[in-house]
Motif scaffolding. Structure first.
Motif, PDB file in Angstrom:
ATOM      1  N   LEU A  54      20.040 -14.816 -14.759  1.00  0.00           N
ATOM      2  CA  LEU A  54      20.010 -15.800 -13.731  1.00  0.00           C
ATOM      3  C   LEU A  54      19.867 -15.174 -12.483  1.00  0.00           C
ATOM      4  CD1 LEU A  54      23.105 -18.069 -14.709  1.00  0.00           C
ATOM      5  CD2 LEU A  54      20.722 -18.567 -15.075  1.00  0.00           C
ATOM      6  N   ASN A  55      19.007 -16.019 -11.262  1.00  0.00           N
ATOM      7  CA  ASN A  55      19.115 -15.430  -9.993  1.00  0.00           C
ATOM      8  C   ASN A  55      20.381 -15.747  -9.138  1.00  0.00           C
ATOM      9  OD1 ASN A  55      16.714 -14.401  -9.810  1.00  0.00           O
ATOM     10  ND2 ASN A  55      15.803 -16.226  -8.538  1.00  0.00           N
ATOM     11  N   THR A  56      20.714 -14.487  -8.342  1.00  0.00           N
ATOM     12  CA  THR A  56      21.925 -14.849  -7.614  1.00  0.00           C
ATOM     13  C   THR A  56      21.430 -14.869  -6.295  1.00  0.00           C
ATOM     14  OG1 THR A  56      22.051 -12.488  -7.135  1.00  0.00           O
ATOM     15  CG2 THR A  56      22.884 -13.190  -9.368  1.00  0.00           C
ATOM     16  N   GLY A  57      22.291 -14.871  -5.292  1.00  0.00           N
ATOM     17  CA  GLY A  57      22.043 -14.516  -3.686  1.00  0.00           C
ATOM     18  C   GLY A  57      21.487 -12.956  -3.728  1.00  0.00           C
ATOM     19  N   GLY A  58      21.543 -12.191  -4.370  1.00  0.00           N
ATOM     20  CA  GLY A  58      21.112 -10.772  -4.400  1.00  0.00           C
ATOM     21  C   GLY A  58      22.311  -9.789  -4.847  1.00  0.00           C
ATOM     22  N   MET A  59      21.809  -8.972  -5.887  1.00  0.00           N
ATOM     23  CA  MET A  59      22.962  -7.976  -6.454  1.00  0.00           C
ATOM     24  C   MET A  59      23.060  -6.504  -5.705  1.00  0.00           C
ATOM     25  SD  MET A  59      24.621  -9.908  -8.398  1.00  0.00           S
ATOM     26  CE  MET A  59      25.766  -8.778  -9.269  1.00  0.00           C
ATOM     27  N   GLY A  60      22.068  -6.514  -4.788  1.00  0.00           N
ATOM     28  CA  GLY A  60      22.042  -5.163  -4.178  1.00  0.00           C
ATOM     29  C   GLY A  60      20.788  -4.893  -3.533  1.00  0.00           C
ATOM     30  N   ALA A  61      20.698  -4.043  -2.781  1.00  0.00           N
ATOM     31  CA  ALA A  61      19.349  -3.693  -1.917  1.00  0.00           C
ATOM     32  C   ALA A  61      19.107  -2.394  -1.357  1.00  0.00           C
ATOM     33  CB  ALA A  61      19.244  -4.683  -0.693  1.00  0.00           C
ATOM     34  N   TYR A  62      18.127  -1.817  -1.297  1.00  0.00           N
ATOM     35  CA  TYR A  62      18.014  -0.526  -0.683  1.00  0.00           C
ATOM     36  C   TYR A  62      16.958  -0.481   0.518  1.00  0.00           C
ATOM     37  CZ  TYR A  62      14.075  -0.618  -3.938  1.00  0.00           C
ATOM     38  OH  TYR A  62      12.827  -0.969  -4.417  1.00  0.00           O
ATOM     39  N   SER A  63      17.061   0.391   1.242  1.00  0.00           N
ATOM     40  CA  SER A  63      15.861   0.561   2.262  1.00  0.00           C
ATOM     41  C   SER A  63      15.703   2.379   2.495  1.00  0.00           C
ATOM     42  CB  SER A  63      16.610  -0.142   3.447  1.00  0.00           C
ATOM     43  OG  SER A  63      15.637   0.287   4.814  1.00  0.00           O
ATOM     44  N   PRO A  64      14.521   2.457   3.084  1.00  0.00           N
ATOM     45  CA  PRO A  64      13.200   1.709   2.921  1.00  0.00           C
ATOM     46  C   PRO A  64      12.884   1.367   1.476  1.00  0.00           C
ATOM     47  CG  PRO A  64      12.807   4.056   3.317  1.00  0.00           C
ATOM     48  CD  PRO A  64      14.354   4.014   3.268  1.00  0.00           C
ATOM     49  N   ALA A  65      11.756   0.506   1.370  1.00  0.00           N
ATOM     50  CA  ALA A  65      11.327   0.052   0.137  1.00  0.00           C
ATOM     51  C   ALA A  65       9.645   0.521   0.205  1.00  0.00           C
ATOM     52  CB  ALA A  65      11.524  -1.567  -0.111  1.00  0.00           C
ATOM     53  N   PRO A  66       9.675   1.466  -0.807  1.00  0.00           N
ATOM     54  CA  PRO A  66       8.170   1.764  -0.829  1.00  0.00           C
ATOM     55  C   PRO A  66       7.173   0.807  -1.228  1.00  0.00           C
ATOM     56  CG  PRO A  66       9.850   2.871  -2.480  1.00  0.00           C
ATOM     57  CD  PRO A  66      10.477   2.134  -1.858  1.00  0.00           C
ATOM     58  N   VAL A  67       7.558  -0.048  -1.740  1.00  0.00           N
ATOM     59  CA  VAL A  67       6.518  -1.153  -2.241  1.00  0.00           C
ATOM     60  C   VAL A  67       5.908  -1.744  -0.781  1.00  0.00           C
ATOM     61  CG1 VAL A  67       8.380  -3.234  -2.090  1.00  0.00           C
ATOM     62  CG2 VAL A  67       6.290  -3.645  -3.366  1.00  0.00           C
ATOM     63  N   VAL A  68       6.574  -1.818   0.226  1.00  0.00           N
ATOM     64  CA  VAL A  68       5.955  -2.192   1.462  1.00  0.00           C
ATOM     65  C   VAL A  68       5.476  -1.014   2.194  1.00  0.00           C
ATOM     66  CG1 VAL A  68       6.284  -3.381   3.661  1.00  0.00           C
ATOM     67  CG2 VAL A  68       7.666  -4.086   1.680  1.00  0.00           C
ATOM     68  N   SER A  69       4.205  -0.723   1.884  1.00  0.00           N
ATOM     69  CA  SER A  69       3.471   0.558   2.321  1.00  0.00           C
ATOM     70  C   SER A  69       3.251   0.437   3.970  1.00  0.00           C
ATOM     71  CB  SER A  69       2.098   0.959   1.815  1.00  0.00           C
ATOM     72  OG  SER A  69       1.449  -0.387   1.799  1.00  0.00           O
ATOM     73  N   LYS A  70       2.693   1.312   4.608  1.00  0.00           N
ATOM     74  CA  LYS A  70       2.415   1.191   6.050  1.00  0.00           C
ATOM     75  C   LYS A  70       1.172   0.015   6.135  1.00  0.00           C
ATOM     76  CE  LYS A  70       2.523   3.935   9.869  1.00  0.00           C
ATOM     77  NZ  LYS A  70       2.562   5.266  10.593  1.00  0.00           N
ATOM     78  N   LYS A  71       0.048   0.212   5.096  1.00  0.00           N
ATOM     79  CA  LYS A  71      -0.986  -0.715   5.198  1.00  0.00           C
ATOM     80  C   LYS A  71      -0.442  -2.151   5.034  1.00  0.00           C
ATOM     81  CE  LYS A  71      -5.214  -1.180   2.915  1.00  0.00           C
ATOM     82  NZ  LYS A  71      -5.528  -0.859   1.215  1.00  0.00           N
ATOM     83  N   LEU A  72       0.402  -2.298   3.993  1.00  0.00           N
ATOM     84  CA  LEU A  72       0.849  -3.503   3.824  1.00  0.00           C
ATOM     85  C   LEU A  72       1.898  -4.118   4.777  1.00  0.00           C
ATOM     86  CD1 LEU A  72       0.722  -5.464   1.063  1.00  0.00           C
ATOM     87  CD2 LEU A  72       2.819  -4.496   0.532  1.00  0.00           C
ATOM     88  N   ASN A  73       2.181  -3.308   5.389  1.00  0.00           N
ATOM     89  CA  ASN A  73       3.399  -3.785   6.509  1.00  0.00           C
ATOM     90  C   ASN A  73       2.465  -4.291   7.584  1.00  0.00           C
ATOM     91  OD1 ASN A  73       6.016  -3.130   7.003  1.00  0.00           O
ATOM     92  ND2 ASN A  73       5.442  -2.464   9.029  1.00  0.00           N
ATOM     93  N   GLU A  74       1.257  -3.877   8.042  1.00  0.00           N
ATOM     94  CA  GLU A  74       0.401  -4.226   8.916  1.00  0.00           C
ATOM     95  C   GLU A  74      -0.402  -5.712   8.401  1.00  0.00           C
ATOM     96  OE1 GLU A  74      -2.819  -1.625  10.473  1.00  0.00           O
ATOM     97  OE2 GLU A  74      -1.250  -0.047  10.915  1.00  0.00           O
ATOM     98  N   LYS A  75      -0.736  -5.631   7.165  1.00  0.00           N
ATOM     99  CA  LYS A  75      -1.545  -6.861   6.630  1.00  0.00           C
ATOM    100  C   LYS A  75      -0.167  -8.088   6.633  1.00  0.00           C
ATOM    101  CE  LYS A  75      -3.742  -8.269   2.419  1.00  0.00           C
ATOM    102  NZ  LYS A  75      -4.606  -8.965   2.798  1.00  0.00           N
ATOM    103  N   ILE A  76       0.871  -7.767   6.364  1.00  0.00           N
ATOM    104  CA  ILE A  76       2.158  -8.895   6.484  1.00  0.00           C
ATOM    105  C   ILE A  76       2.312  -9.342   7.936  1.00  0.00           C
ATOM    106  CG2 ILE A  76       4.434  -9.131   6.036  1.00  0.00           C
ATOM    107  CD1 ILE A  76       4.572  -7.072   3.778  1.00  0.00           C
ATOM    108  N   ILE A  77       2.326  -8.225   9.039  1.00  0.00           N
ATOM    109  CA  ILE A  77       2.487  -8.706  10.234  1.00  0.00           C
ATOM    110  C   ILE A  77       1.016  -9.437  10.640  1.00  0.00           C
ATOM    111  CG2 ILE A  77       2.500  -7.998  12.576  1.00  0.00           C
ATOM    112  CD1 ILE A  77       4.250  -5.514  11.375  1.00  0.00           C
ATOM    113  N   ASN A  78       0.120  -9.288  10.355  1.00  0.00           N
ATOM    114  CA  ASN A  78      -1.301 -10.079  10.736  1.00  0.00           C
ATOM    115  C   ASN A  78      -1.448 -11.274   9.877  1.00  0.00           C
ATOM    116  OD1 ASN A  78      -1.935  -8.138  13.018  1.00  0.00           O
ATOM    117  ND2 ASN A  78      -2.869  -6.756  11.259  1.00  0.00           N
ATOM    118  N   ASP A  79      -1.229 -11.255   8.586  1.00  0.00           N
ATOM    119  CA  ASP A  79      -1.634 -12.422   7.881  1.00  0.00           C
ATOM    120  C   ASP A  79      -0.373 -13.407   7.710  1.00  0.00           C
ATOM    121  OD1 ASP A  79      -3.965 -11.037   7.583  1.00  0.00           O
ATOM    122  OD2 ASP A  79      -3.765 -10.669   5.328  1.00  0.00           O
ATOM    123  N   VAL A  80       0.803 -12.754   7.864  1.00  0.00           N
ATOM    124  CA  VAL A  80       1.938 -13.892   7.506  1.00  0.00           C
ATOM    125  C   VAL A  80       2.602 -13.942   8.933  1.00  0.00           C
ATOM    126  CG1 VAL A  80       4.177 -14.086   6.409  1.00  0.00           C
ATOM    127  CG2 VAL A  80       2.025 -13.157   5.172  1.00  0.00           C
TER     128      VAL A  80
END
Ligand code: GLY
Length: 422
Positions: free
Chosen positions: A225-251
């Protein structure tokens, strides 16, 4: 300075703790707070009726509050931030209009379509018959979402028509989500890896926070089941520098611009829940607040002042603000009451073994004080958070802290952070 933090979760403990670290800050009130905010230096819990905006205003005036930080979505969606701002009280959080991004799925999906923000195809209905008819025309898996706030439970992934029909029935006929289910959004299922992008936004200015990823499912390997969140970590490698820019510009930028055009310029934490597949980004949802538990590992890494960050957003001087981050990695593991996110038992006494390590911090969530004892008081009870030179070390330290917390029915996933380590 005197600060008021609204809320009672792990996020609010982290916001209050971080505010209290600031030398300029003499006192932090938290309403209603938890046992963690009760025990923190400089911090006092106060019980305010969060539906009574007048009373909150009076409290802010009488206590000379310099800044209010509103943690959860509910008071934001109800317009607490606008109310305080219109009474000349510095409130960090979006207006009721802007908070609709989280408060109504139909509002947000219509908004994405209008401003070209990438998101799954959808349809929105306010009755059982039309939604049921629509279910027969779509492909599966598909996603049924209650329109309003449903404490993270209003999203149902349906593998087939039968599951979708049951979802619609539970929403419209059985009233599973109350008024939040007066409308539904039915949208295409999107594949990929989920990531969170959280920023501080003031009108057309954005300061992204450190990247993070949470683990929403209750079970190891992201199952169950989905919860509010069972844990988190930072930084997250899935958000690369390139993706970071794309998220800022496109979203993010088109969202901020769209909100200005709609007459709801944004102020506050803005959280995009995204699905990433190769270079493709789709917005799953927006939250008008900081994430929980993402706040805990992110703020453990923040070296600059949270209070200055919020005030510069309010004073429209965010442009020149640079946040200094600890280069270490952080990991936060939620300790929940057994049975969460379904039914669970509260009021269990908590026993905490001694620990001393400047790189670890135990954030409370569902806890309260009773007769000088810490008692459980919710589904998610703690977030054991730690810094390390790499994610593996942060993870190890966070789990060492988990071992020191004992109460009847304590449950935590054993693999928080695994995606970042892979
Ligand atoms: N961690 C997910 C949320 O805050 O909504």
């Amino acid at each position: 300075m005197r600060i008021l933090v609204i809320g009672s979760g792990g996020r609010e403990h982290a916001l209050a703790w971080k505010s209290a670290q600031d030398k300029k800050v003499d006192k932090v009130f938290v309403s209603p707070g938890n046992a963690g905010t009760f025990l923190e230096n400089k911090t006092t819990n106060v019980s305010l009726d969060l539906n009574n905006f007048e009373l909150i205003k009076e409290f802010c005036i009488n206590e000379n509050i310099d800044l209010v930080i509103i943690g959860p979505e509910q008071p934001l969606v109800m317009g607490l931030s606008d109310f305080l701002q219109s009474n000349k009280i510095n409130s960090f959080g979006p207006s009721k209009g802007a908070a609709q991004l989280e408060g109504s799925k139909t509002f947000s999906k219509d908004f994405f379509a209008k401003y070209g923000i990438p998101s799954a195809a959808y349809a929105s209905f306010d009755n059982f018959e039309e939604s049921n008819k629509h279910l027969k025309k779509i492909k599966y898996p598909s996603v049924v979402k209650a329109d309003g706030l449903a404490a993270g439970k209003g999203v149902i992934i349906c593998q087939n028509l039968n599951e979708a029909e049951n979802a619609i029935k539970s929403i419209f006929k059985d009233n599973a989500f109350g008024d939040a289910g007066n409308r539904v959004v039915i949208e295409d299922f999107v594949e990929g890896e989920e990531a969170s992008f959280i920023a501080v936004v003031s009108k057309d200015t954005i300061v992204p926070l450190a990247t993070s990823q949470d683990h929403k499912a209750i079970g190891e390997g992201d199952i169950g089941l989905n919860t509010g969140g069972m844990g988190a970590y930072s930084p997250a490698p899935v958000v690369s520098k390139k993706l970071n820019e794309k998220i800022i510009n496109d979203v993010m930028l088109p969202t901020m611009q769209g909100l200005i055009e709609e007459g709801f310029p944004y102020l506050g934490f803005l959280y995009a829940g995204l699905m990433i597949k190769d270079d493709d980004i789709k917005v799953l949802e927006f939250n008008c607040r900081f994430g929980d538990p993402e706040t805990q590992p992110i703020l453990l890494r923040m070296k600059s002042s949270l209070v200055d960050l919020c005030l510069s957003a309010i004073n429209e001087s965010l442009e020149s603000y640079e946040i200094e981050w600890d280069q270490k990695h952080s990991c936060g593991v939620v300790i929940a009451s057994d049975g969460y996110p379904e039914s669970y038992v509260s009021n269990k006494e908590v026993f905490i073994d001694e620990y001393a390590d400047p790189d670890i911090k135990l954030f409370h969530a569902g806890t309260k004080m009773h007769d000088n004892k810490i008692m459980t008081n919710g589904g998610r009870v703690f977030c054991a958070t730690a810094l390390g030179n790499d994610l593996k070390e942060a993870q190890k330290k966070a789990y060492n802290l988990v071992e020191k917390i004992n109460f009847d029915g304590a449950y935590s996933r054993k693999d928080i952070g695994y995606k970042g380590i892979e």
